[in-house]
Design an enzyme around this catalytic site. Structure first.
Site, short mmCIF file in Angstrom:
data_model
loop_
_atom_site.label_atom_id
_atom_site.label_comp_id
_atom_site.label_asym_id
_atom_site.label_seq_id
_atom_site.Cartn_x
_atom_site.Cartn_y
_atom_site.Cartn_z
N ASP A 85 -5.77 13.35 39.01
CA ASP A 85 -6.38 12.37 38.12
C ASP A 85 -7.84 12.76 37.85
OD1 ASP A 85 -6.39 10.02 36.64
OD2 ASP A 85 -7.02 8.78 38.34
N ASN B 221 -2.23 3.93 33.70
CA ASN B 221 -2.88 4.22 34.99
C ASN B 221 -3.37 2.95 35.67
OD1 ASN B 221 -2.53 6.89 34.39
ND2 ASN B 221 -4.67 7.45 34.61
N ILE B 222 -2.96 2.80 36.92
CA ILE B 222 -3.34 1.60 37.67
C ILE B 222 -3.81 2.00 39.07
CG2 ILE B 222 -2.45 -0.53 38.72
CD1 ILE B 222 -0.51 -0.57 36.21
N ASP B 223 -5.04 1.70 39.34
CA ASP B 223 -5.61 1.96 40.66
C ASP B 223 -6.26 0.68 41.21
OD1 ASP B 223 -6.76 2.98 42.93
OD2 ASP B 223 -8.02 4.45 41.94
N HIS C 235 -5.80 4.75 30.42
CA HIS C 235 -6.53 4.64 31.69
C HIS C 235 -7.17 3.26 31.75
CE1 HIS C 235 -6.84 8.89 33.28
NE2 HIS C 235 -6.13 9.02 32.18
N GLY C 236 -7.63 2.92 32.95
CA GLY C 236 -8.34 1.64 33.10
C GLY C 236 -7.45 0.46 32.76
N ALA C 237 -6.18 0.54 33.18
CA ALA C 237 -5.21 -0.46 32.71
C ALA C 237 -4.89 -1.54 33.73
CB ALA C 237 -3.93 0.26 32.28
N SER D 295 -7.05 11.53 42.88
CA SER D 295 -8.33 11.84 42.22
C SER D 295 -9.09 12.86 43.06
CB SER D 295 -9.17 10.57 42.07
OG SER D 295 -9.61 10.14 43.35
P1 13P Z 1 -8.07 0.96 36.82
O1 13P Z 1 -9.42 1.04 37.46
O2 13P Z 1 -8.04 -0.04 35.70
O3 13P Z 1 -6.99 0.68 37.81
O4 13P Z 1 -7.75 2.38 36.14
C1 13P Z 1 -7.27 3.44 36.92
C2 13P Z 1 -7.29 4.75 36.21
O5 13P Z 1 -7.47 4.85 35.03
C3 13P Z 1 -7.07 5.94 37.04
O6 13P Z 1 -7.22 7.13 36.31
O1 G3H Z 2 -10.24 6.93 37.46
C1 G3H Z 2 -10.58 6.45 38.51
C2 G3H Z 2 -9.55 6.23 39.53
O2 G3H Z 2 -9.41 4.86 39.77
C3 G3H Z 2 -9.87 7.02 40.78
O3 G3H Z 2 -10.98 6.49 41.40
O4 G3H Z 2 -12.43 8.47 41.82
O5 G3H Z 2 -12.70 6.34 43.11
O6 G3H Z 2 -10.72 7.81 43.51
P1 G3H Z 2 -11.77 7.34 42.54
ZN ZN Z 3 -8.69 7.01 34.75
#
Ligand code: 13P
Ligand code: G3H
Ligand code: ZN
Length: 323
Positions: free
Chosen positions: A94, A269-271, A226-228, A57
């Protein structure tokens, strides 16, 4: 010095999405900000033989230094090869928010960029995305666009402020921009607080009707979710047990991820789940070993647990064994 992604051993998303479409699975988009996360992602994907999209990101670039990150990635590719693996690896920006940022990433070895113009008026989103696609495609780089707004990038912002993707705009957007994949808004949001649930209240259904309509209009076009993160409760519990304070967290149930993939989602997408695992294991280790001050001692177990979690994600997405 500009570098092309092919010199770094990376691939774009084209062939990955073609295969994922044929096999009806999704490719993981895993975010990383540091060495341990990157190691865990690569080790997991090598072990379960999954293609992978590494995601950086804008915030990650600022945190870890864009030059350092850019040099870590070929190291990770080399590590995978030395482990005897030929898994395809994509490097994705990202949530790119400007042409200049996307261009800088393309010039510095990224093989896919996301241009997120979803907050802009429709025509401005089309124009910005089109401009990025033109530059990217000239360099063999693939592009992810976004239509519809997910609620808050920041944590603690609840899902009410999202506005869902309008399927009737999707064909026009894809045709006019030339994007290779499209992120949509069907009820997920970023972070660990995706839904405001009362105790015992079931998880709301994502708007699968939107996905169905998108598939009807653009069959086989790669859709990105996203947001998964599922906001894995066992790690939230560990965090809270060892001094953390995460209340009323909620994520996307795994059966809904599976259903989304059946309906055409090809990148997930998983963060946040990675952040939770990492924090849980560090908190636990330090609480149980108050005498310890060698970062390797507490980062090592966190990395190991992360690896296990990523393998489970690849199995959930169906990408395990598909490299
Ligand atoms: P999460 O916050 O659900 O892991 O989503 C991550 C994401 O969409 C990164 O672009
Ligand atoms: O979309 C959000 C991702 O989880 C990246 O998060 O901008 O805090 O690195 P970040
Ligand atoms: Zn995202």
């Amino acid at each position: 010095m500009p570098v092309h992604y092919t010199e770094l051993g990376l691939v774009n998303t084209k062939e990955l999405f073609q295969k994922a479409n044929e096999g009806k699975y999704a490719i993981p988009g895993f975010n990383f900000n540091n060495m341990e996360q990157l190691q865990a992602i690569i080790m997991a994907c090598v072990e379960c033989n999954s293609p992978v999209i590494l995601q950086i990101s804008k915030g990650a670039r600022q945190y870890a230094n864009q030059t350092l990150l850019r040099y870590m990635v070929p190291g990770a590719v080399q590590m995978a090869r030395e482990m005897g693996s030929n898994i395809p690896i994509v490097l994705n920006l990202d949530h790119g928010d400007s042409f200049e940022l996307c261009k800088s990433c393309i010039d510095n070895g990224f093989s896919n960029v996301m241009i997120d113009g979803s907050h802009l008026p429709y025509e401005e989103n089309v124009a910005l995305t089109r401009k990025v696609v033109e530059y990217a495609h000239d360099h063999g780089v693939t592009v992810e666009g976004e239509l519809g707004v997910l609620a808050g990038i920041e944590e603690h912002v609840v899902a009410e402020r999202s506005h869902y993707t309008r399927p009737e705009e999707v064909e026009d957007f894809v045709a006019r921009t030339g994007v290779d994949s499209l992120a949509i808004s069907i009820g997920t949001s970023h972070g660990a607080y995706k839904f405001k649930l009362k105790p015992g209240e079931p998880f709301p259904e994502l708007r699968f009707d939107i996905l169905e309509e998108v598939q009807r209009r653009l069959p086989g076009f790669p859709i990105v979710l996203h947001g998964a993160s599922s906001v894995l409760q066992e790690y939230v519990d560990i965090i809270n047990k060892y001094g953390g304070k995460l209340e009323n967290t909620a994520g996307v149930p795994e059966d809904q991820i599976r259903k989304a993939i059946q309906l055409g989602v090809r990148k997930v997408n998983i963060d946040s789940d990675g952040r939770l695992v990492f924090t849980a294991m560090v908190r636990k280790y330090l609480a149980e070993h108050p005498e310890e001050f060698d970062p390797r001692k507490y980062l090592g177990p966190a990395r190991e647990e992360l690896k296990k979690m990523y393998i489970e994600k690849c199995k959930l997405l169906g990408s395990a064994g598909k490299a």
